[in-house]
Design a protein around this motif. Sequence first.
Motif, PDB file in Angstrom:
ATOM      1  N   LEU A   1       9.869  -7.427   5.637  1.00 15.52           N
ATOM      2  CA  LEU A   1       9.596  -5.975   5.182  1.00 15.52           C
ATOM      3  C   LEU A   1      10.570  -5.807   3.882  1.00 15.52           C
ATOM      4  CD1 LEU A   1       9.898  -4.555   8.615  1.00 15.52           C
ATOM      5  CD2 LEU A   1       7.842  -5.180   7.473  1.00 15.52           C
ATOM      6  N   SER A   2       9.876  -4.598   3.143  1.00 14.44           N
ATOM      7  CA  SER A   2      10.606  -4.316   2.011  1.00 14.44           C
ATOM      8  C   SER A   2      10.790  -5.365   1.064  1.00 14.44           C
ATOM      9  CB  SER A   2      11.839  -3.642   2.144  1.00 14.44           C
ATOM     10  OG  SER A   2      11.522  -2.400   3.382  1.00 14.44           O
ATOM     11  N   PRO A   3       9.887  -6.219   0.540  1.00 19.28           N
ATOM     12  CA  PRO A   3      10.125  -7.302  -0.468  1.00 19.28           C
ATOM     13  C   PRO A   3      10.435  -6.867  -1.689  1.00 19.28           C
ATOM     14  CG  PRO A   3       7.935  -7.103  -0.022  1.00 19.28           C
ATOM     15  CD  PRO A   3       8.626  -6.267   0.934  1.00 19.28           C
ATOM     16  N   THR A   4      11.366  -7.568  -2.412  1.00 21.17           N
ATOM     17  CA  THR A   4      11.769  -7.151  -3.671  1.00 21.17           C
ATOM     18  C   THR A   4      10.618  -7.000  -4.594  1.00 21.17           C
ATOM     19  OG1 THR A   4      12.337  -9.217  -4.457  1.00 21.17           O
ATOM     20  CG2 THR A   4      13.929  -7.922  -3.404  1.00 21.17           C
ATOM     21  N   ARG A   5      10.734  -6.444  -5.753  1.00 22.21           N
ATOM     22  CA  ARG A   5       9.312  -6.654  -6.757  1.00 22.21           C
ATOM     23  C   ARG A   5       9.237  -8.157  -7.304  1.00 22.21           C
ATOM     24  NH1 ARG A   5      10.221  -3.664 -12.584  1.00 22.21           N
ATOM     25  NH2 ARG A   5      11.785  -5.531 -12.726  1.00 22.21           N
ATOM     26  N   GLN A   6      10.248  -8.895  -7.361  1.00 21.47           N
ATOM     27  CA  GLN A   6      10.103 -10.197  -7.715  1.00 21.47           C
ATOM     28  C   GLN A   6       9.434 -11.036  -6.754  1.00 21.47           C
ATOM     29  OE1 GLN A   6      13.613 -12.443  -8.640  1.00 21.47           O
ATOM     30  NE2 GLN A   6      12.926 -14.322  -9.178  1.00 21.47           N
ATOM     31  N   GLN A   7       9.920 -10.860  -5.294  1.00 23.88           N
ATOM     32  CA  GLN A   7       8.965 -11.298  -4.391  1.00 23.88           C
ATOM     33  C   GLN A   7       7.595 -11.225  -4.457  1.00 23.88           C
ATOM     34  OE1 GLN A   7      11.819  -9.968  -1.213  1.00 23.88           O
ATOM     35  NE2 GLN A   7      12.156 -12.275  -0.611  1.00 23.88           N
TER      36      GLN A   7
ATOM     37  N   GLY B   1       0.799  -1.168  -0.048  1.00 25.40           N
ATOM     38  CA  GLY B   1      -0.201   0.057   0.006  1.00 25.40           C
ATOM     39  C   GLY B   1       1.016   1.291   0.043  1.00 25.40           C
ATOM     40  N   ASP B   2       0.301   2.390  -0.236  1.00 26.40           N
ATOM     41  CA  ASP B   2       0.884   3.621  -0.211  1.00 26.40           C
ATOM     42  C   ASP B   2       0.926   4.387   1.110  1.00 26.40           C
ATOM     43  OD1 ASP B   2      -1.713   4.563  -0.140  1.00 26.40           O
ATOM     44  OD2 ASP B   2      -1.800   5.562  -2.047  1.00 26.40           O
ATOM     45  N   GLN B   3       0.461   3.599   2.058  1.00 30.72           N
ATOM     46  CA  GLN B   3       0.318   4.326   3.323  1.00 30.72           C
ATOM     47  C   GLN B   3      -0.226   3.029   4.535  1.00 30.72           C
ATOM     48  OE1 GLN B   3      -2.717   7.188   4.407  1.00 30.72           O
ATOM     49  NE2 GLN B   3      -3.947   6.535   2.677  1.00 30.72           N
ATOM     50  N   LEU B   4       0.347   3.372   5.652  1.00 36.15           N
ATOM     51  CA  LEU B   4       0.074   2.128   6.600  1.00 36.15           C
ATOM     52  C   LEU B   4      -1.329   2.658   7.425  1.00 36.15           C
ATOM     53  CD1 LEU B   4       1.358  -0.263   7.647  1.00 36.15           C
ATOM     54  CD2 LEU B   4       2.374   1.088   9.888  1.00 36.15           C
ATOM     55  N   SER B   5      -2.422   2.499   6.641  1.00 34.89           N
ATOM     56  CA  SER B   5      -3.800   2.865   7.016  1.00 34.89           C
ATOM     57  C   SER B   5      -4.252   1.760   8.033  1.00 34.89           C
ATOM     58  CB  SER B   5      -4.946   2.918   5.910  1.00 34.89           C
ATOM     59  OG  SER B   5      -4.830   1.683   5.330  1.00 34.89           O
TER      60      SER B   5
ATOM     61  N   LEU C   1       5.215  -1.743  12.834  1.00 29.46           N
ATOM     62  CA  LEU C   1       4.182  -2.524  13.016  1.00 29.46           C
ATOM     63  C   LEU C   1       4.667  -4.045  13.027  1.00 29.46           C
ATOM     64  CD1 LEU C   1       1.168  -3.723  12.732  1.00 29.46           C
ATOM     65  CD2 LEU C   1       1.606  -3.677  10.101  1.00 29.46           C
ATOM     66  N   ALA C   2       5.993  -4.377  12.337  1.00 27.57           N
ATOM     67  CA  ALA C   2       6.496  -5.764  12.692  1.00 27.57           C
ATOM     68  C   ALA C   2       6.787  -5.912  13.765  1.00 27.57           C
ATOM     69  CB  ALA C   2       7.509  -5.788  11.598  1.00 27.57           C
ATOM     70  N   ASN C   3       7.534  -4.879  14.630  1.00 29.46           N
ATOM     71  CA  ASN C   3       8.098  -5.060  16.088  1.00 29.46           C
ATOM     72  C   ASN C   3       6.822  -5.114  16.835  1.00 29.46           C
ATOM     73  OD1 ASN C   3      10.593  -4.639  15.346  1.00 29.46           O
ATOM     74  ND2 ASN C   3      10.640  -2.373  15.556  1.00 29.46           N
ATOM     75  N   GLN C   4       5.599  -4.657  16.811  1.00 27.12           N
ATOM     76  CA  GLN C   4       4.672  -4.642  17.462  1.00 27.12           C
ATOM     77  C   GLN C   4       3.999  -6.219  17.426  1.00 27.12           C
ATOM     78  OE1 GLN C   4       1.419  -1.746  16.754  1.00 27.12           O
ATOM     79  NE2 GLN C   4       0.091  -3.204  17.752  1.00 27.12           N
ATOM     80  N   LEU C   5       3.751  -6.526  16.228  1.00 33.48           N
ATOM     81  CA  LEU C   5       3.188  -7.831  15.923  1.00 33.48           C
ATOM     82  C   LEU C   5       4.239  -9.031  16.611  1.00 33.48           C
ATOM     83  CD1 LEU C   5       2.005  -7.658  12.418  1.00 33.48           C
ATOM     84  CD2 LEU C   5       0.722  -7.584  14.573  1.00 33.48           C
ATOM     85  N   ARG C   6       5.708  -8.656  16.527  1.00 34.73           N
ATOM     86  CA  ARG C   6       6.416  -9.705  17.081  1.00 34.73           C
ATOM     87  C   ARG C   6       6.367  -9.721  18.690  1.00 34.73           C
ATOM     88  NH1 ARG C   6      10.617  -7.530  15.147  1.00 34.73           N
ATOM     89  NH2 ARG C   6      10.731  -8.686  13.318  1.00 34.73           N
TER      90      ARG C   6
ATOM     91  N   PRO D   1       5.665   2.602   2.342  1.00 35.68           N
ATOM     92  CA  PRO D   1       6.779   3.695   2.330  1.00 35.68           C
ATOM     93  C   PRO D   1       7.257   3.702   3.833  1.00 35.68           C
ATOM     94  CG  PRO D   1       4.829   4.414   1.043  1.00 35.68           C
ATOM     95  CD  PRO D   1       4.083   3.135   2.112  1.00 35.68           C
ATOM     96  N   TYR D   2       6.607   3.694   4.508  1.00 28.72           N
ATOM     97  CA  TYR D   2       6.909   3.970   6.080  1.00 28.72           C
ATOM     98  C   TYR D   2       5.996   3.200   7.130  1.00 28.72           C
ATOM     99  CZ  TYR D   2       2.990   7.150   5.866  1.00 28.72           C
ATOM    100  OH  TYR D   2       1.905   7.826   5.755  1.00 28.72           O
ATOM    101  N   GLY D   3       6.682   3.057   8.442  1.00 21.18           N
ATOM    102  CA  GLY D   3       5.862   2.133   9.195  1.00 21.18           C
ATOM    103  C   GLY D   3       6.027   1.028   9.325  1.00 21.18           C
ATOM    104  N   GLY D   4       6.317   0.171   8.545  1.00 25.10           N
ATOM    105  CA  GLY D   4       6.387  -1.146   8.628  1.00 25.10           C
ATOM    106  C   GLY D   4       7.143  -1.893   9.645  1.00 25.10           C
ATOM    107  N   ASP D   5       8.272  -1.154   9.714  1.00 25.76           N
ATOM    108  CA  ASP D   5       9.226  -1.686  11.045  1.00 25.76           C
ATOM    109  C   ASP D   5       8.468  -1.689  12.316  1.00 25.76           C
ATOM    110  OD1 ASP D   5       9.427   1.184  10.956  1.00 25.76           O
ATOM    111  OD2 ASP D   5      11.559   1.043  11.267  1.00 25.76           O
TER     112      ASP D   5
END
Length: 249
Positions: free
Chosen positions: A166-172, A120-124, A152-157, A146-150
Motif C-alpha cells: 500500500l501507498s507506494p512511493t512515486r519511484q516505486q 486511482g482516485d477512488q476505490l471503485s 481491501l488489503a485486509n480483505q484479500l489477506r 486515497p482511501y480504502g486501500g487498507d
Amino acid sequence: MIGMMTWTPPAGGVRQKSVVLETRALLHLRVAWASVARGPRTPETLVRRRVLTAAKRLRKAGVTRLVVPEAFAYGEQLEKAGVAPVSTLPLRRALAADLARAVMAGRNLSGGSARLAVAGDQLSGELVRTVTELALGNRYVLLDVPYGGDTLANQLRREYGVSLLLSPTRQQLEEADVLVLFAARTDLRQRDPAVLRLYDEAAPLPPLLLPPVLEDQMPPGLCRPQLLAVLVESGVLRPGQITVGTAES
C-alpha cells in the motif's frame, strides 16, 4: 437507442441514396443503423455534410450515442447534431486485469517476479476487481488510492492469503513493470507500453478477440472497441467472452 454508422461504397454508376437509416438487430440488440455513401473520391465537404445529415436523423430517432466507423474523423458533425461516440472507458476498466496480463505476456514477464501497480482516485468496483484478479495471480501488486486501500488489503489477506503493497512511493510506481492508471497522474513519468491509461479514450488497445461463433456475426468497418463496449453494456456479451491479445495476435 444505440446508433451505428458505416460507409457505403459507390454503387458503380447506379443511383444510390447518400444516407440510409434503418433499424437492425445485432446479436439480439436493436440498433438504429445509418449507412453513409462515401467513396475514395468523394469530396470531404460532401462527406461532412452527409455525416451531419445522418447524425441529425439518428438523433431524431432517439440516438444519443453512436458506434462510429474505423478511423472516424467527423466528431464535429456529430457534436452539432447532439450525438456522441460511444465511450470505451467502461470496457477498458472491465478488461483492466486482462489488459495488464497481455502486457506481461508481450514482455515475457512472470507473475512471480513482475511488479504491477494500480493507481486511482477512488476505490471503485472496477478497481477492486482489477486489484483482486491481479493479486491472485501475481506476487507483487502495489496499490495507490486515497482511501480504502487498507480495508481491501485486509480483505484479500483474510480471504485469499495474498498481500498488497500500500501507498507506494512515486519511484516505486514509476519503476513498476506494468502501471494501471484509473485516473490521470501528471506527477509520474510514464513509460510505454507499460502504462495502461484506463481514463484515456485515445490510448491504443491490443486486439480484442471473440470466439469464432460470435466473431462471424460482427459487422465489419465499425470501431471495434466501441462496438464491444456497447455489446457488453447491453448484456449481449460478457467481458469474459473477450480475449485480450498481444500486438502480435
